[in-house]
Scaffold this motif. Structure first.
Motif, PDB file in Angstrom:
ATOM      1  N   ASP A   1     -12.265 -13.047 -78.473  1.00 12.26           N
ATOM      2  CA  ASP A   1     -11.638 -14.250 -79.026  1.00 12.26           C
ATOM      3  C   ASP A   1     -12.036 -15.489 -78.229  1.00 12.26           C
ATOM      4  O   ASP A   1     -12.320 -16.547 -78.793  1.00 12.26           O
ATOM      5  N   ALA A   2     -12.065 -15.360 -76.894  1.00  9.16           N
ATOM      6  CA  ALA A   2     -12.439 -16.489 -76.035  1.00  9.16           C
ATOM      7  C   ALA A   2     -13.888 -16.907 -76.277  1.00  9.16           C
ATOM      8  O   ALA A   2     -14.201 -18.104 -76.316  1.00  9.16           O
TER       9      ALA A   2
ATOM     10  N   GLY B   1     -17.282 -22.182 -80.649  1.00  6.77           N
ATOM     11  CA  GLY B   1     -17.079 -22.731 -81.986  1.00  6.77           C
ATOM     12  C   GLY B   1     -17.578 -21.786 -83.071  1.00  6.77           C
ATOM     13  O   GLY B   1     -18.027 -22.221 -84.125  1.00  6.77           O
ATOM     14  N   GLY B   2     -17.505 -20.483 -82.806  1.00  8.40           N
ATOM     15  CA  GLY B   2     -17.922 -19.485 -83.781  1.00  8.40           C
ATOM     16  C   GLY B   2     -19.410 -19.174 -83.782  1.00  8.40           C
ATOM     17  O   GLY B   2     -19.882 -18.394 -84.596  1.00  8.40           O
TER      18      GLY B   2
ATOM     19  N   ASN C   1     -22.966 -12.176 -77.884  1.00 11.71           N
ATOM     20  CA  ASN C   1     -24.089 -12.206 -78.803  1.00 11.71           C
ATOM     21  C   ASN C   1     -24.212 -13.573 -79.458  1.00 11.71           C
ATOM     22  O   ASN C   1     -23.248 -14.081 -80.017  1.00 11.71           O
ATOM     23  N   GLY C   2     -25.403 -14.147 -79.385  1.00  9.65           N
ATOM     24  CA  GLY C   2     -25.700 -15.395 -80.069  1.00  9.65           C
ATOM     25  C   GLY C   2     -27.042 -15.289 -80.762  1.00  9.65           C
ATOM     26  O   GLY C   2     -27.735 -14.274 -80.638  1.00  9.65           O
ATOM     27  N   ASP C   3     -27.423 -16.308 -81.502  1.00  8.34           N
ATOM     28  CA  ASP C   3     -28.703 -16.291 -82.198  1.00  8.34           C
ATOM     29  C   ASP C   3     -29.882 -16.163 -81.248  1.00  8.34           C
ATOM     30  O   ASP C   3     -30.897 -15.563 -81.578  1.00  8.34           O
TER      31      ASP C   3
END
Length: 153
Positions: free
Chosen positions: A74-75, A81-82, A111-113
């Motif tokens: 959640d953090a 910002g999602g 995990n990010g793009d």
């Protein structure tokens, strides 16, 4: 962490990220995770084929139900910002032998793009679902209660 261990982890994360994150994320959009870099660990030991009482999916569900991972996920989502999410990846499909018992090897990542940052490494017993946490510095295994105590310190 050794350079070869980092390279192996990066390769495993990249391959598994493409193969698994999309499907996992689509079915579990609300639950996310992060992970710390893993320390060198003993190589998995080939185990005789035995029916697991706990499936890989059940092991993932058990980890994602941990309040610590829910809060962390959640953090991550709120802070980014999602744009980033928590996720679990299997670091090796071969079970890891711990005292003669097979364990799933999973890592919680942010995990990010453009990246997947390891946050914590977990082992989940095929037999009874017990959870062990691998110390990212020493490579030592600890119980879930020991790990939780370390989070509070």
């Amino acid at each position: 962490m050794s350079s070869s261990r980092k390279s192996a982890l990066a390769g495993a994360v990249a391959g598994l990220l493409l193969a698994g994150i999309g499907a996992w994320y689509a079915s579990n959009h609300k639950i996310h995770a992060t992970a710390t870099p893993m320390a060198a660990a003993p190589a998995p030991v080939a185990m005789p084929a035995a029916k697991a009482n706990v499936s890989r999916d059940q092991a993932v569900e058990k980890l994602m139900a941990l309040p610590e991972l829910k809060r962390l996920a959640d953090a991550i989502e709120k802070r980014s910002g999602g744009e980033r999410h928590g996720a679990l990846l299997e670091t090796d499909p071969a079970p890891r032998d711990v005292n003669g018992s097979p364990y799933y090897q999973l890592i919680f990542v942010e995990n990010g793009d453009d990246m997947a940052q390891a946050v914590a490494s977990f082992l989940v017993s095929h037999v009874n679902g017990d959870i062990l946490v691998e110390d990212d510095i020493s490579g030592e295994l600890m119980s879930l209660d020991q790990w939780r105590k370390g989070l509070k310190d």
